[in-house]
Design a protein around this motif. Structure first.
Motif, PDB file in Angstrom:
ATOM      1  N   LYS A 473     -14.140 159.955   0.334  1.00 13.78           N
ATOM      2  CA  LYS A 473     -15.590 159.914   0.539  1.00 13.78           C
ATOM      3  C   LYS A 473     -16.217 158.941  -0.464  1.00 13.78           C
ATOM      4  O   LYS A 473     -17.034 158.102  -0.095  1.00 13.78           O
ATOM      5  N   TYR A 616     -20.143 163.572   5.656  1.00 14.51           N
ATOM      6  CA  TYR A 616     -18.691 163.680   5.649  1.00 14.51           C
ATOM      7  C   TYR A 616     -18.333 165.154   5.480  1.00 14.51           C
ATOM      8  O   TYR A 616     -18.898 165.844   4.648  1.00 14.51           O
ATOM      9  N   TYR A 617     -17.397 165.607   6.253  1.00 18.81           N
ATOM     10  CA  TYR A 617     -16.819 166.962   6.096  1.00 18.81           C
ATOM     11  C   TYR A 617     -17.843 168.087   6.219  1.00 18.81           C
ATOM     12  O   TYR A 617     -17.682 169.135   5.624  1.00 18.81           O
TER      13      TYR A 617
ATOM     14  N   GLY B 195     -23.966 165.315  10.394  1.00 19.66           N
ATOM     15  CA  GLY B 195     -22.550 165.672  10.387  1.00 19.66           C
ATOM     16  C   GLY B 195     -22.079 165.745  11.833  1.00 19.66           C
ATOM     17  O   GLY B 195     -22.181 164.775  12.572  1.00 19.66           O
TER      18      GLY B 195
ATOM     19  N   SER C 131     -13.679 161.852   9.341  1.00 21.77           N
ATOM     20  CA  SER C 131     -14.181 163.093   8.741  1.00 21.77           C
ATOM     21  C   SER C 131     -13.416 164.280   9.321  1.00 21.77           C
ATOM     22  O   SER C 131     -12.981 165.179   8.600  1.00 21.77           O
ATOM     23  N   ARG C 132     -13.212 164.259  10.629  1.00 21.91           N
ATOM     24  CA  ARG C 132     -12.442 165.335  11.265  1.00 21.91           C
ATOM     25  C   ARG C 132     -10.987 165.313  10.817  1.00 21.91           C
ATOM     26  O   ARG C 132     -10.378 166.345  10.552  1.00 21.91           O
TER      27      ARG C 132
END
Lengths: 660, 556, 306
Positions: A473, A616-617, B195, C131-132
């Motif tokens: 990240k 992110y995440y 997200g 991200s996944r």
């Protein structure tokens, strides 16, 4: 050796030089650049002196220690003692402070002219204090003096940008936590000290001298084990606060480290935390003479370290994953990495408690790993802070949501950040792996000593995936992704974004160290092993733990012959296969063409298309949020700073170093 | 007389605001209302009388009456009544009060007549360009009668970019479409993501420009149009074909022969079969379950074959002429059709059994893309989407056409309001279709296939027809005209309304659910877009300019 | 001489993996097609695909093309490195280069390459994909690591040749921990090889292949190749850890038996992939979370010698 007779003299010389330099820079504070060069020169000389001291200790072993100043009525003596353990930390200070000081020369020019006087003197005193702290034997007064020198200058540098209330508050919190830690540690020392002068091995020692206390430990352990336990708990608390241990670390560290100018952040995270590690190692492994270790519940302490370390590394890393400010992310990650060191130390203690030769060897591996990781973390974390500082310097923000695509504009900074990120994530062939490897080896093979070791080890492995996520990240959001609007505006305003050659040099030096320590870890192991061998009296130097890892250019083999790592062989293999793959990819003779990314054919790319760092995440955070609501709030329903006192970097401000 | 009752209710309440009314049949009502009362009347009809909003139509009637015309169509489903509320606007001041604030479902329709006819909906909260291409000049309204069908406007700027709204603070913008594996047709969703969470979206569609309505009003004739109408959509073409024919028949008060009615019913149900099977396959593909996708297509294939045997085409049946149908179902075809239905029923039973036991699919579809009864009412959602929310709307029963009033079938509903309920509704409807077709085959008597129409169709009459397409109600509105062609023909496909509910359905859902939520309405963009305009494309001009594109096409 | 043999054996592993990986992929496609009542592509289609892609135009959309090249090439190089560290029907060639910790981190490195490639491409879709992917890696790495740790706890060593030989059952008595991990790994195997229902990071119908979206030509070929190799590597690891029996038989028999077991595993993967819908990332994460919990229980059991 320099002209001095003993390593202690060299260290004292270095301390005095730094203090002298501090006074000098105070007088030339209106000439920032000159002050920067002077401070760098002083630190370079200091490093040379310290290097000489370290080399001396490693070659000849420690002397008896040198008393420079003694006031017996007050129980007050400046006695320095440099053994292998001190040497490791001295070396770390020297290695990190030189590039940081070099980096600072240009970094600090962007500030107001008079401000050099508020920086370089503090920096030099700060370094002097750390040198003193890891070599003094006085557990009370000189500990206090050095600690306060470190704390007050640290405080001053954290609130360097006084205009920002968040920074002032972070500095204040740092100050009070450090004062508390200081008080707690001194209380512990007071509990253990005996009245009167003591003569140990022909030297007259004050009552608070480390060796004097150690001399009394057998009797104390036999008579008042509970008393000792309380004192040790106080030490654990005091030094735990310093190294950011759970649950104390979150209170001050993540706010304090990002607030300081980046070279100082590098020193705070890379070196200052390690004084806590030094304290824990010194007080838990060297205070009790090895003869009486049967009376000393070392395994129990080990478990406490292990659990605290595991908790620290997990929580620190997980919190880091949620951050959107680059330096704040690094600060949380420092907590996580300090947790790894604590974890390694815990493994060592647990295994020592078992007392068999096999566990002894593993304990040695763990301690070697913990020390090596201390060094490595010092290097790569300072590197990352310098890189984050370079980005801040170039773009004026540390908000990762607003950064992106810097690899193209700052290639050297980007590349060194990649090296640092991969190193901290434990990628083989870089330094992080070389020092995590021994800790895992010891932890996972120590089942015989405690069934908790593999479980905590598995948590540590899990956390290293989190570390990876977090560094991806950090690196990805800042340097890869797409060029953000802010970066583009800055580039147009400044012409070029890459930082000056001096700053780049500092970064490249540290990155080279990461690679070197990863490819040639045997050098690091040899250094640490030799240092441990040159640290007599401690529990960790019991004969069965010498040389736990057979280290050579061919690779590392654990003494138990159960674990191997041959980086050069691996490098050769991977290079060969990489070449093969490259050959394959070129075999078709296809042509290359640059194009815009595919956005489904209608929309035109805008800044809003970049995935923000906050995103992110998010699913991971949400999933954990279901388990415990506080941690898993979506980071940015509204862009809101983590700390209510800390304002996010102003949107498109072109103001230098505007972190508040 | 339901129509009379409703009219009296309105007259009692609004008095002189109701200017005149036309009640051509028991189930049709045309009311002319005063321009000043449009909003009030529509609110009353929509809220108090609980009518379902269908569509608003803008028309340029200046050559005939010197006025612009706006019709707001509503349906009283329980009373089996289709009602149209018309307002005449002076030629020099084409404005009327927007009803979107009271009837949210009218959002797009009002923007559409603003774009195409230049009638200003005063007080519309979001009067953004909807239909016209990005490069189209302002103030040029292609559906006005003074614009020739092949007119290329001056000032068309192929490089002009659409101005999207500012995304909400802190959201990442993710483009979705026009070229995306989930979309079979072009449309653009600008998703605002936090997200993985969709926090909102903006839609930019109407990219499939073919000018069918304009063409019908200016070039084609009554009996050409069914073929053009069929080409509105590649899946439910027959629905448009039948709906158009019925709208004209209703305007001209024609009654088609019973055999034609049965054949229309059979073909419509055949189309429903293929469409539902196709949809189940595509939905499975969207959630990554390709095996069922393939199996659904395998089961569907015989439906296509029998359609080909009946009409000569797998899909485009070209069934209707005004007053009847063109194809007969011979005894041989009857037998074969029965066999196809038997086989399909067996295979489909197996699929339904498998799917209803599959927890994996249910996990991906339950609680996803929720459109509850309230949203159904507000956004005017129709078809399986409405029925899955427990709203039992089905034009086949509510506004019967063809032979449906003579048949026995159930309206399938479910109450989950989510994607899974839509799956259930569609899967069960397959069995209802089979049942309907079998009844038709049993009851069909020999007889003529079409009326023999000797005279010109009357001019200036209005007709409406609602046909239950596989995706929901398709509504056609027509004003008959001179030269053997209609003056105004407006098609409202089910997706036109359902798509307006999508933003609400996907809000605060995962990105992964967005695709299946969108898929669950079975969007048909070509139905929605139809396209009234002329021959200018605004497709992929970001990568190739129009000239380059043309050059590229010509080179090949 | 010894060194030469080592090099040759490593090379043999690399060649075998490179040669067989597309074949397994082809088989997977063919069987999938049959399950779906399709004819399916020829068995050798993946080879043709790779060859075709190698000659296609390479469109680079990222801002750091060198990073794209580096990441993609390293992805395949890393999995091939792993191929030298695991038994493929014959003893581990390069057991002296590292141990199971290295194995865990190298497999992570292969994942990192995907991440870097996706990040360097910079498209919104690839970033959502990575991200996944990263979340998946965080959840999966412990599963695999704990399996190896249990083996290490049972055998008291990290050496590859010992651990990668059914060590999970070596605890003595009924190997509860080993059986538990067998179940866990079976239940998560689709995720390790990135197939439906856990191909979430690539999800063609949502984010259009995620990290791969910006890759074409030879880079895509190398990427796809790495994925095919990944399938073989993980299957081999699974066989080595959980189904070791018979691998020690004399050369052709043991070797053939090994690959037969890998083949069965690939068929199993195919079957599961063909009969499931893709999960959402949050659903998958909950699922992985449960498995991680179970594997920690297994680890504690192993600590007590079960």
């Amino acid at each position: 050796m320099t002209g001095f007779t003993t390593p202690e003299h060299a260290v004292l010389g270095a301390i005095v030089l730094c203090l002298g330099g501090a006074v000098f820079t105070l007088f030339i504070d209106h000439r920032r650049r000159v002050a920067g060069w002077v401070s760098f020169g002083v630190i370079l000389t200091t490093a040379a002196l310290v290097g000489g001291a370290v080399a001396g200790v490693l070659r000849h072993g420690p002397g008896p220690g040198v008393t420079f100043l003694s006031l017996p009525p007050l129980g007050f003596a400046l006695r320095l003692y440099v053994d292998g353990l001190s040497a490791v930390f001295l070396a770390l200070i020297a290695v990190v402070s030189v590039p940081a000081a070099f980096h600072a020369i240009d970094y600090m020019t962007s500030h107001r002219p008079r401000s050099a006087g508020r920086f370089y003197p503090h920096l030099l005193v700060f370094i002097a204090a750390m040198l003193g702290l890891v070599s003094t034997t006085d557990m009370m007064w000189f500990f206090f003096i050095f600690w306060q020198m470190m704390t007050l200058t640290g405080w001053a540098m954290i609130r360097y940008e006084r205009s920002c209330p968040g920074h002032r508050q972070a500095a204040a919190r740092f100050l009070w936590m450090m004062q508390f830690a200081c008080a707690v540690t001194m209380l512990g020392a007071a509990m253990l000290a005996q009245d009167g002068l003591e003569t140990v091995a022909g030297t007259e020692l004050m009552r608070f001298d480390f060796d004097a206390v150690a001399h009394h430990m057998p009797a104390l352990l036999a008579g008042h084990p509970g008393w000792v336990a309380v004192a040790l708990t106080l030490f654990l608390t005091g030094f735990g606060i310093k190294l950011g241990m759970w649950p104390f670390g979150q209170f001050w560290l993540p706010d304090a480290h990002p607030a300081a100018p980046s070279p100082v952040s590098a020193l705070l995270s890379g070196v200052m935390l390690k004084t806590g590690v030094y304290g824990l190692m010194r007080y838990f492994l060297w205070l009790v003479p090895s003869e009486v270790r049967a009376d000393y519940p070392i395994g129990g302490w080990g478990l406490a370290f292990l659990f605290l370390g595991t908790l620290t590394l997990f929580t620190g890393t997980f919190r880091a994953l949620q951050q959107e400010q680059s330096k704040r992310l690094l600060a949380f990650s420092s907590i996580g990495q300090a947790g790894y060191i604590l974890f390694g130390l815990g493994v060592c203690l647990v295994l020592l408690g078992e007392g068999t030769p096999a566990t002894g060897a593993l304990a040695g591996i763990a301690l070697t790993g913990a020390l090596f990781h201390t060094l490595n973390h010092g290097v790569f974390k300072s590197l990352l802070f310098l890189d984050a500082g370079a980005v801040l310097h170039a773009t004026g923000t540390q908000d990762m949501n607003k950064l992106g695509g810097l690899q193209r504009h700052m290639p050297v900074t980007g590349f060194t950040a990649l090296v640092g990120s991969l190193a901290i994530a434990g990628v083989p062939l870089l330094s992080g792996y070389a020092s995590k490897w021994p800790m895992f080896t010891a932890a996972l093979q120590g089942t015989a000593a405690s069934r908790w070791l593999p479980v905590c080890g598995a948590v540590a492995v899990l956390t290293s995936a989190l570390t990876l996520a977090l560094m991806m990240k950090f690196y990805g959001a800042i340097f890869l992704s797409r060029t953000s609007r802010l970066v583009e505006e800055r580039r147009q305003a400044l012409g070029r974004l890459e930082v000056s050659r001096k700053m780049r040099t500092a970064q490249v030096i540290l990155a080279t160290l990461c690679v070197a320590a990863g490819l040639l870890p045997f050098l690091g192991f040899a250094f640490v092993s030799r240092a441990l061998a040159m640290s007599p009296h401690g529990l960790a130097t019991a004969p069965d733990t010498i040389g736990p890892v057979t280290a050579s250019a061919a690779g590392l083999v654990a003494a138990t012959n159960t674990a191997v790592y041959a980086p050069l062989l691996l490098l050769a293999l991977m290079l060969g296969l990489f070449a093969l793959v490259r050959l394959l990819a070129r075999a078709g003779g296809s042509s290359q063409r640059a194009a815009a990314p595919w956005l489904c054919g209608y929309a035109v790319e805008t800044d809003a298309n970049r995935l923000r760092a906050a995103h992110y995440y998010t699913e991971l955070h949400r999933a954990v949020g279901r388990l415990h609501p506080a941690a898993g709030r979506l980071p940015a329903v509204e862009p809101r700073p983590q700390n209510p006192n800390e304002k996010p970097a102003s949107a498109w401000s072109l103001e230098k170093n505007s972190t508040c | 007389m339901v129509a009379r009752e409703k009219l009296n209710l309105l007259k009692d309440r609004f008095g002189t605001a109701i200017q005149r009314a036309d009640l051509p049949a028991e189930d049709r009502l045309f009311v002319f209302i005063d321009r000043a009362s449009v909003r009030e009347v529509c609110r009353h009809v929509f809220r108090q009388l609980d009518a379902r909003y269908i569509i608003s139509i803008g028309a340029d009637d200046r050559p005939h009456s010197g006025h612009f015309l706006v019709a707001h169509n509503f349906a009283f489903d329980r009373d089996h009544l289709l009602a149209s509320f018309l307002t005449q606007l002076p030629a020099d001041d084409p404005k009327l009060d927007s009803i979107t604030a009271d009837v949210p479902a009218a959002n797009w329709a009002e923007r559409e007549f603003r774009d195409l006819v230049g009638i200003e909906p005063v007080g519309h909260a979001y009067p953004k360009r909807l239909v016209l291409p990005d490069g189209w000049p302002e103030g040029m309204h292609p559906l006005r009668k003074d614009v020739p069908w092949n007119h290329v406007p001056e000032g068309f700027d192929p490089d002009r970019e659409f101005k999207f709204d500012e995304p909400p603070e802190g959201c990442t913008v993710v483009p979705f479409g026009p070229f995306h594996p989930t979309l079979d047709e072009p449309a653009h969703f600008r998703l605002y993501l936090e997200g993985e969470m969709v926090r909102g979206c903006e839609y930019r569609g109407f990219m499939v420009h073919r000018g069918i309505e304009k063409l019908a009003e200016s070039v084609l004739t009554y009996n050409d149009i069914p073929m053009a109408a069929e080409r509105i959509c590649g899946i439910c073409g027959c629905v448009h074909n039948v709906a158009y024919a019925q709208a004209v028949e209703s305007a001209a008060a024609l009654e088609i022969p019973p055999r034609a009615a049965y054949i229309r019913t059979i073909m419509l149900e055949l189309e429903r079969l293929h469409s539902h099977l196709l949809w189940v396959g595509l939905a499975c593909h969207i959630v990554g379950f390709d095996t069922l996708f393939m199996q659904a297509f395998r089961i569907r294939e015989p439906v296509m074959w029998i359609a080909e045997k009946i009409s000569g085409n797998r899909k485009t049946y070209a069934l209707c002429v005004i007053g009847g149908v063109r194809w007969d179902i011979t005894p041989e075809l009857k037998t074969e059709l029965r066999q196809v239905l038997d086989k399909l029923e067996t295979e489909w039973t197996a699929v339904v059994a498998a799917v209803s036991k599959d927890r994996n699919i249910q996990r991906r579809t339950r609680g996803v893309g929720v459109a509850d009864a309230r949203l159904v009412k507000e956004a005017g959602l129709v078809g399986p989407v409405a029925r899955a929310a427990g709203v039992p709307g089905d034009a086949r029963r509510d506004h019967p056409y063809a032979a449906y009033d003579r048949l026995d079938f159930d309206v399938i509903t479910a109450d989950g309001a989510d994607v899974w309920s839509r799956v259930v509704v569609r899967m069960k409807e397959v069995f209802e279709s089979i049942r309907i077709m079998r009844q038709c085959l049993d009851r069909m008597e020999p007889g003529p296939l079409a009326l023999d129409i000797q005279d010109e169709l009357p001019v200036g009459r209005m007709g409406m027809s609602s046909v239950e397409a596989p995706r929901g109600e398709s509504h056609h509105f027509i004003i008959t005209g001179e030269n053997n062609r209609p003056r105004r023909w407006r098609v409202r496909a089910p997706t036109y309304q359902n798509l307006q509910g999508v933003p609400a359905m996907i809000k605060d859902q995962q990105l992964a659910d967005m695709t299946i939520s969108l898929g669950s309405i079975d969007p048909c963009f070509s139905c929605t877009d139809r396209m009234e305009t002329v021959d200018i494309r605004s497709g992929a001009q970001r990568i190739w300019s129009q000239e380059e594109l043309l050059r590229l096409v010509r080179r090949r | 001489m010894e060194v030469l043999i080592l090099i040759l054996r490593s090379f043999a592993n690399v060649v075998v993996v490179l040669a067989l990986a597309p074949l397994f992929e082809g088989l997977l496609r063919k069987v999938t097609a049959r399950i779906q009542s399709r004819q399916g592509p020829p068995l050798l289609q993946p080879y043709y695909d790779l060859l075709k892609l190698l000659g296609k135009e390479d469109i680079e959309s990222g801002e750091s093309p060198w990073m794209q090249r580096f990441a993609v090439h390293l992805a395949l190089a890393t999995v091939l490195t792993v191929a030298c560290l695991i038994p493929l029907g014959a003893p581990v060639p390069l057991a002296g280069a590292g141990d199971i910790i290295l194995l865990v981190y190298l497999l992570t490195l292969a994942g990192i390459c995907t991440l870097l490639a996706g990040l360097a491409a910079g498209s919104t879709f690839s970033l959502i994909g990575i991200s996944r992917e990263m979340i998946t890696m965080i959840a999966l790495e412990p599963l695999f690591a704990i399996t190896l740790i249990i083996g290490a706890v049972n055998t008291g060593t990290f050496r590859l040749e010992t651990v990668l030989d059914g060590s999970v059952y070596a605890g003595g008595g009924v190997p509860w921990s080993g059986l538990l991990m067998l179940a866990v790994m079976l239940l998560s195997f689709q995720a390790f090889v990135q197939r439906v229902p856990f191909d979430i990071a690539e999800a063609e119908t949502e984010i259009m292949e995620g990290p791969l979206i910006e890759y074409s030509g030879p880079k895509l070929a190398v990427f796809k190749y790495a994925q095919m190799v990944r399938l073989v590597i993980y299957s081999s690891l699974f066989v080595a850890l959980f189904i070791p029996w018979g691998s020690h038989l004399v050369f052709p028999i043991g070797w053939l038996l090994f690959w037969a077991k890998v083949l069965v595993l690939v068929l199993l993967v195919t079957l599961v992939a063909a009969t499931h819908a893709r999960y959402r990332i949050d659903q998958a994460l909950r699922y992985y979370g449960g498995l991680v919990g179970v594997s920690f229980v297994a680890l504690v059991l192993a600590g007590f010698g079960y």
